[in-house]
Design a protein around this motif. Structure first.
Motif, short mmCIF file in Angstrom:
data_model
loop_
_atom_site.label_atom_id
_atom_site.label_comp_id
_atom_site.label_asym_id
_atom_site.label_seq_id
_atom_site.Cartn_x
_atom_site.Cartn_y
_atom_site.Cartn_z
N THR A 176 -7.90 -1.02 -0.64
CA THR A 176 -8.05 -0.08 0.11
C THR A 176 -9.62 0.75 -0.25
O THR A 176 -10.24 0.88 0.88
CB THR A 176 -7.13 1.80 -0.91
OG1 THR A 176 -7.67 1.42 -1.57
CG2 THR A 176 -5.82 0.88 0.25
N LEU B 124 0.59 -1.13 -0.34
CA LEU B 124 0.05 0.30 -0.14
C LEU B 124 0.91 0.98 0.01
O LEU B 124 0.12 2.17 -0.30
CB LEU B 124 -1.09 0.03 1.58
CG LEU B 124 -1.93 -1.41 1.72
CD1 LEU B 124 -2.96 -0.74 2.70
CD2 LEU B 124 -2.43 -1.65 -0.05
N ARG B 125 2.07 1.10 -0.16
CA ARG B 125 3.41 2.46 0.04
C ARG B 125 3.55 2.78 -1.32
O ARG B 125 4.23 3.68 -1.66
CB ARG B 125 4.57 1.96 1.29
CG ARG B 125 3.55 1.62 2.23
CD ARG B 125 3.90 0.82 3.52
NE ARG B 125 3.73 0.61 4.84
CZ ARG B 125 3.98 1.25 5.76
NH1 ARG B 125 4.15 2.76 5.96
NH2 ARG B 125 3.85 0.27 6.92
N ASN B 126 3.89 1.32 -1.78
CA ASN B 126 4.47 1.63 -3.14
C ASN B 126 4.06 -0.10 -3.92
O ASN B 126 4.62 -0.71 -4.71
CB ASN B 126 6.01 1.43 -3.44
CG ASN B 126 6.42 1.56 -4.42
OD1 ASN B 126 6.64 2.17 -5.55
ND2 ASN B 126 7.76 0.90 -4.18
N ILE C 213 -3.81 5.36 -2.14
CA ILE C 213 -2.53 5.15 -1.48
C ILE C 213 -3.11 5.22 0.13
O ILE C 213 -3.52 7.25 -0.28
CB ILE C 213 -1.50 6.06 -1.44
CG1 ILE C 213 -1.03 5.34 -3.11
CG2 ILE C 213 -0.44 5.33 -0.55
CD1 ILE C 213 -0.96 4.12 -3.61
N PRO D 239 -1.27 2.46 6.21
CA PRO D 239 -0.91 1.18 5.71
C PRO D 239 -1.06 0.20 6.34
O PRO D 239 -2.26 -0.74 6.18
CB PRO D 239 0.02 1.65 5.12
CG PRO D 239 0.35 2.83 4.10
CD PRO D 239 -0.17 3.42 5.36
#
Length: 237
Positions: free
Chosen positions: A91, A73-75, A120, A124
């Motif tokens: 998400t 969920l970050r990259n 995003i 996360p």
């Protein structure tokens, strides 16, 4: 990043992924390995490429339906592997903005679906640790034969350690000549601390010398009995 299994199925690299698939299948003897995640100790070790090709390899099995979920969920990267946008994903499902059926996307690989990240989130780890995430994992399992999950490096953030508690098995990917030995040990310890079922470790980006043949991967079973590494082909990121 390249989807070797789909673009060049007869290549040495594609054969390496099929060998890895076989090793995972052997790990499934007397077990019910349906949900499998991949992580690494650090960034850019090639895990997204590896899990995408592994998922595609399993999708080539007869009558097997496979889902690949991007839980980085970050990259997020999985959508790039398949040449699609990152609009609408997990998400959006977890926040109740979209139904999962509208977020899961068919791919150019037969029998392989993907669930992208979507928006995003600012939190996360909290989202992945939520009851909704755990419930989602249980709800999606009956619809697929195999579910593969891409996660952030366990040596950097806690996300993979959280998800490792929801899945049946975990693969630790290590990039040759890039991964720090101590960082890799710490990554393994973090997974063990949450009782993750570590199926094995894959050595990635190892280029053989001129006298050797192609690339190599090593896959270790996680049982107490020590096994010799299996030698086979494996590709770069």
């Amino acid at each position: 990043m390249q989807l070797h299994i789909h673009r060049n199925p007869k290549s040495h690299i594609s054969e390496a992924y099929r060998l890895l698939r076989t090793n995972i299948e052997f790990s499934n003897v007397d077990k019910n390995l349906k949900t499998i995640l991949i992580t690494s100790s650090g960034q850019n070790e090639g895990k997204s490429t590896a899990i995408s090709n592994i998922a595609a390899s399993f999708a080539s099995l007869e009558n097997k339906k496979v889902l690949l979920i991007d839980c980085d969920l970050r990259n997020p990267t999985v959508h790039k592997m398949f040449g699609v946008s990152n609009i609408n994903g997990i998400t959006d499902v977890l926040t109740g903005q979209k139904d999962v059926e509208k977020c899961i996307e068919n791919t150019k690989v037969s029998n392989l679906d993907i669930l992208k990240v979507g928006k995003i989130p600012p939190n996360p780890s909290e989202m992945l640790q939520s009851k909704k995430m755990k419930s989602f994992m249980e709800a999606i399992k009956p619809h697929y034969d195999y579910i593969f999950i891409d996660t952030p490096p366990v040596g950097i953030v806690t996300d993979a350690s959280i998800l490792a508690q929801y899945v049946d098995g975990t693969i630790l990917l290590v990039a040759a000549n890039e991964a720090d030995i101590e960082a890799t040990k710490i990554a393994k310890e973090r997974l063990e601390s949450v009782n993750a079922n570590i199926l094995g470790a894959v050595l990635n980006k190892f280029e053989a010398d001129e006298k050797s043949y192609g690339y190599y991967n090593y896959y270790y079973g996680s049982s107490s009995e020590k096994r010799k590494p299996k030698r086979g082909l494996f590709g770069r990121k």
